[in-house]
Scaffold this motif. Structure first.
Motif, PDB file in Angstrom:
ATOM      1  N   THR A  37       2.266   2.066  -3.390  1.00 61.54           N
ATOM      2  CA  THR A  37       1.084   2.501  -4.186  1.00 61.54           C
ATOM      3  C   THR A  37       0.915   3.803  -3.774  1.00 61.54           C
ATOM      4  OG1 THR A  37       0.297   0.342  -4.479  1.00 61.54           O
ATOM      5  CG2 THR A  37      -1.189   2.205  -5.055  1.00 61.54           C
ATOM      6  N   CYS A  79      -4.540  -2.621  -3.530  1.00 58.04           N
ATOM      7  CA  CYS A  79      -3.655  -1.913  -4.174  1.00 58.04           C
ATOM      8  C   CYS A  79      -4.363  -1.613  -5.661  1.00 58.04           C
ATOM      9  CB  CYS A  79      -2.285  -2.483  -4.611  1.00 58.04           C
ATOM     10  SG  CYS A  79      -1.384  -2.750  -3.063  1.00 58.04           S
ATOM     11  N   ILE A  91       0.839  -1.228   0.037  1.00 62.17           N
ATOM     12  CA  ILE A  91       0.109   0.036  -0.009  1.00 62.17           C
ATOM     13  C   ILE A  91       0.792   1.063  -0.050  1.00 62.17           C
ATOM     14  CG2 ILE A  91      -1.547   1.354   1.476  1.00 62.17           C
ATOM     15  CD1 ILE A  91      -2.769  -1.598   2.200  1.00 62.17           C
ATOM     16  N   LEU A 140      -6.865   0.896  -4.819  1.00 61.62           N
ATOM     17  CA  LEU A 140      -6.096   2.526  -4.560  1.00 61.62           C
ATOM     18  C   LEU A 140      -5.503   3.128  -5.931  1.00 61.62           C
ATOM     19  CD1 LEU A 140      -5.662   4.160  -2.110  1.00 61.62           C
ATOM     20  CD2 LEU A 140      -3.395   2.917  -1.767  1.00 61.62           C
ATOM     21  N   HIS A 146      -3.782  -7.666  -0.671  1.00 65.50           N
ATOM     22  CA  HIS A 146      -2.814  -6.415  -1.223  1.00 65.50           C
ATOM     23  C   HIS A 146      -3.286  -6.346  -2.634  1.00 65.50           C
ATOM     24  CE1 HIS A 146      -0.029  -9.690  -1.377  1.00 65.50           C
ATOM     25  NE2 HIS A 146       0.452  -9.267  -2.675  1.00 65.50           N
TER      26      HIS A 146
END
Length: 429
Positions: free
Chosen positions: A292, A324, A289, A327, A320
């Motif tokens: 990113t 990810c 995270i 996001l 993740h």
């Protein structure tokens, strides 16, 4: 032997329902769907059988569009999750195939079975389960996938199948049943032969659409994985640079402290902290995270955008890849939108935290004037070129895969994206 005729009609009506329920998507739970269908369609079937007993097959055959097709169309339209071309194509597909079997067995029984209804009954007894097995074994899964993935283009196929259904119904029953018009039988048989070829063409075209959609999905997933790996690589490069810089920082601090310049050493440490924060960006203890967020923070820095990134996620195990992607797609869309604004209007915030039983993500950015997105609907992309327009759809798929919910809307000049994912979906990771 009319009992065989009546039983074959009940059998046919029942299996029309089974075939349709194999293919369509109900908006109600399975139990409620079955109960409502049995009550309504069972009553409709008994009504039509009573009409056959009272008025005969020829008369009921001429009005079955009103007594059977139209009521069942309205009922299933009410029950269906899909209300447009998808529903009408599915309805026409099930009805046309079923009616084709009914007409075929009628003709075979008239010319080969001596109108004893034995051949009619046996034919329907075998053909309906056979068609349902083929539909369940080969058609149901890709057809459901097609309904999920393709929202447009169903109207033309629905129109073709509806016209063929009406053509088959009219030529079979008007002005009298086709068995009383032997001179027209060859032309009618050609119309019947056209039906399997028509549906084979339509279903082949749909299957190719599925293959195209799968390829696009695969390419999109590979692009997203490439982006994540590039972010991690850039992250590692930043770490290596920091390690290299730390050596020079340590040497300078050692020199200052050895010379007794404590005040200068404190000032130097504060400068180091500011430079490290601006150059690196530590947003989360989760490396995926953080990579990113750091990647898009640098993009926002290049855009000279005001931003606030508040990620309250630790080192706990998370899905993740999906998180990810959600996001990254959300921040990528925001960067694209901000790039179209004047520099002084570029503003964005990212919040990510737990709230009791859910992981909450909110991405909020300024958007262009006049842009309006209704809550509950995905906005249409105005980008051109291959690969564009998949970001929000990709996010929605990832959110649904994690049993979460996603909503996007505009509010006072801002585009807001909210994602809520239940923690239970990754507690066992």
């Amino acid at each position: 032997m009319t009992i065989l005729r009546d039983l074959s009609i009940l059998w046919s009506l029942f299996h029309i329902l089974v075939l349709f329920m194999l293919l369509y998507r109900s908006r109600y739970p399975k139990r409620s769907t079955v109960i409502l269908t049995v009550v309504f369609m069972g009553s409709l079937a008994l009504f039509n059988v009573a009409g056959l007993v009272r008025y005969g097959t020829e008369f009921m055959g001429q009005i079955f569009l009103l007594t059977c097709t139209l009521p069942s169309l309205l009922f299933f339209w009410f029950m269906s999750k899909d209300k447009k071309g998808q529903f009408f194509f599915t309805f026409c597909l099930a009805d046309t195939v079923s009616y084709w079997i009914i007409v075929l067995t009628n003709i075979l029984d008239f010319y080969l079975g001596g109108q004893s209804y034995i051949l009619m009954f046996v034919g329907r007894l075998v053909l309906f389960p056979l068609v349902e097995w083929v539909a369940y074994r080969y058609l149901r899964k890709p057809y459901r996938e097609l309904q999920e993935s393709v929202a447009k283009g169903w109207g033309l196929f629905a129109g073709m199948t509806a016209l063929y259904y009406l053509l088959l119904a009219v030529t079979a029953n008007f002005p009298v049943v086709v068995t009383k018009r032997p001179q027209e039988l060859p032309a009618f048989l050609l119309i019947m032969a056209l039906m399997p070829m028509t549906y084979a063409t339509i279903l082949t075209a749909m299957y190719r659409q599925i293959l195209l959609f799968r390829r696009q999905q695969s390419e999109r997933m590979l692009r997203e994985q490439k982006n994540v790996l590039e972010m991690r690589l850039e992250n590692q490069q930043c770490i290596r640079k920091m390690k290299h810089d730390m050596k020079s920082y340590t040497a300078t601090l050692s020199g200052l402290l050895a010379a007794g310049e404590t005040k200068k050493a404190e000032d130097y440490l504060r400068g180091m902290e500011q430079e490290t924060d601006s150059g690196w960006g530590q947003f989360s203890r989760n490396p995926y995270i953080n990579a990113t967020a750091a990647y898009y923070d640098r993009k926002l820095e290049e855009l000279h955008a005001k931003r606030r990134i508040d990620i309250r996620i630790g080192e706990e195990a998370l899905p993740h890849m999906e998180i990810c992607r959600i996001l990254a797609n959300g921040m990528e869309n925001a960067c694209d939108e901000l790039g179209a604004l004047a520099q002084e209007d570029r503003e964005m915030s990212v919040h990510m935290q737990y709230n009791r039983e859910h992981l909450l993500i909110r991405i909020r950015n300024r958007c262009q004037k006049g842009r309006y997105v209704e809550q509950g609907k995905l906005p249409e992309t105005d980008k051109e070129g291959q690969g564009h327009g998949y970001g929000l759809r990709s996010m929605q798929e990832d959110v649904e895969r994690l049993s979460g919910n996603m909503a996007c809307y505009t509010d006072n000049g801002y585009f807001v994206l909210d994602v809520m994912i239940p923690c239970s979906c990754f507690m066992a990771i």
